[in-house]
Design an enzyme around this catalytic site. Structure first.
Site, mmCIF file in Angstrom:
data_model
loop_
_atom_site.group_PDB
_atom_site.id
_atom_site.type_symbol
_atom_site.label_atom_id
_atom_site.label_comp_id
_atom_site.label_asym_id
_atom_site.label_seq_id
_atom_site.Cartn_x
_atom_site.Cartn_y
_atom_site.Cartn_z
ATOM 1 N N ASP A 1 -19.063 -26.473 -7.180
ATOM 2 C CA ASP A 1 -18.761 -27.253 -8.574
ATOM 3 C C ASP A 1 -16.991 -28.084 -7.638
ATOM 4 O OD1 ASP A 1 -17.037 -28.240 -10.592
ATOM 5 O OD2 ASP A 1 -16.289 -25.858 -11.116
ATOM 6 N N ASN B 1 -18.731 -19.186 -14.793
ATOM 7 C CA ASN B 1 -17.933 -19.099 -15.658
ATOM 8 C C ASN B 1 -17.273 -17.596 -15.799
ATOM 9 O OD1 ASN B 1 -15.515 -19.752 -16.707
ATOM 10 N ND2 ASN B 1 -15.872 -20.686 -18.882
ATOM 11 N N HIS C 1 -21.136 -24.944 -17.134
ATOM 12 C CA HIS C 1 -21.374 -25.864 -16.632
ATOM 13 C C HIS C 1 -23.215 -25.528 -16.532
ATOM 14 C CE1 HIS C 1 -18.644 -26.376 -13.548
ATOM 15 N NE2 HIS C 1 -17.597 -25.617 -14.537
ATOM 16 N N ASN D 1 -16.177 -30.071 -8.518
ATOM 17 C CA ASN D 1 -14.710 -30.876 -9.888
ATOM 18 C C ASN D 1 -14.668 -32.082 -9.534
ATOM 19 O OD1 ASN D 1 -13.715 -28.489 -12.088
ATOM 20 N ND2 ASN D 1 -13.303 -27.147 -10.016
ATOM 21 N N GLU E 1 -17.620 -19.183 -8.993
ATOM 22 C CA GLU E 1 -16.863 -19.202 -10.477
ATOM 23 C C GLU E 1 -17.251 -17.457 -10.818
ATOM 24 O OE1 GLU E 1 -13.598 -20.226 -13.101
ATOM 25 O OE2 GLU E 1 -14.730 -21.855 -13.004
#
Length: 267
Positions: free
Chosen positions: A152, A10, A256, A154, A36
């Site tokens: 990730d 992130n 995360h 999702n 990310e």
């Protein structure tokens, strides 16, 4: 033993301010797959090209402050592939594959970041397009080499993969179509499947301890109202070498948690 970590940062600069580099130096993985990154090449230059003596290889988004994936490794790859051949999603920086090929083996470590559809119908349709294009890529890869894909995704695959599954059945990340895509990918007897969810192989019934993502809304983290969105997906031969898993929650570098799995092989 080969220690492989996956972590959605992130934002690499944000995670750095929260101590992720110190944690990496302490745990010393052989490779860490990150998602990310939220940075451009100029942001990484002279600062994040290496972490704990691991060299980073990246696939960054064209859009500033968006997406981006990387793999930091202590071992020099034989080849690096950025993107999986789909113009729409390669522009978003969602796939980087490091190959560690020798005369005796063909092996890849992949960092991937699947689109989120939570912002609205337009992005959900993009997510469906991504899944449609990505599945045949994985099948072609499986036919030619061994690999571990970290990332990730999702998607929470099963009811045990999120706290409030009943109320999320119409929400992105737990839609029937997304879950069916995962089921097909992991089907042991389907020619269009055959990959292994390594964490579930090691922890087939874990619930509350399995979560890797928590919403920033309310008290989701404090109450452990989480989702399992971060995976190691492997070809069966590599999955069979997985020995131990750990989801680290003592510190919070991102929304995360990092997931680390030890495999009984060396690059």
């Amino acid at each position: 033993m080969f220690k492989l970590t996956s972590l959605n940062l992130n934002g690499i600069r944000s995670a750095s301010t929260k101590g992720v580099e110190r944690w990496i130096a302490t745990t010393r993985p052989d490779c860490i797959c990150v998602q990310e990154v939220k940075a451009q090449a100029a942001d990484l230059a002279g600062r994040f090209e290496q972490l704990d003596e691991m060299r980073g290889h990246f696939h960054l988004a064209q859009k500033k402050g968006y997406s981006g994936v990387g793999v930091y490794t202590r071992h020099e790859p034989s080849d690096v592939l950025a993107g999986f051949g789909c113009e729409e999603f390669d522009a978003e920086g969602r796939y980087v594959e490091l190959r560690f090929d020798t005369p005796a083996r063909r092996l890849s470590i992949i960092s991937a970041y699947f689109p989120s559809g939570s912002s609205g119908e337009e992005r959900q349709q993009a997510k469906f397009r991504f899944l449609e294009r990505f599945h045949p890529h994985l099948m072609a890869l499986k036919a030619s080499r061994e690999f571990i894909l970290c990332g990730d995704l999702n998607i929470a695959h099963q009811q045990i993969d999120l706290k409030n599954w009943r109320s999320n059945q119409k929400n992105s990340g737990f839609l029937p179509e997304e879950r069916a895509w995962m089921t097909k990918l992991l089907h042991t007897e389907d020619a269009d499947g055959g990959l292994v969810d390594v964490y579930r192989q090691l922890q087939p019934t874990a619930t509350d301890t399995a979560y890797t993502w928590w919403s920033n809304r309310g008290q989701a983290y404090a109450k452990n109202v989480g989702w399992r969105l971060d995976y190691h997906l492997a070809t069966p031969a590599l999955a069979a070498l997985a020995r131990q898993e750990a989801i680290y929650k003592d510190e919070k570098f991102s929304d995360h948690a990092p997931i680390t799995i030890d495999y009984e092989f060396r690059l």
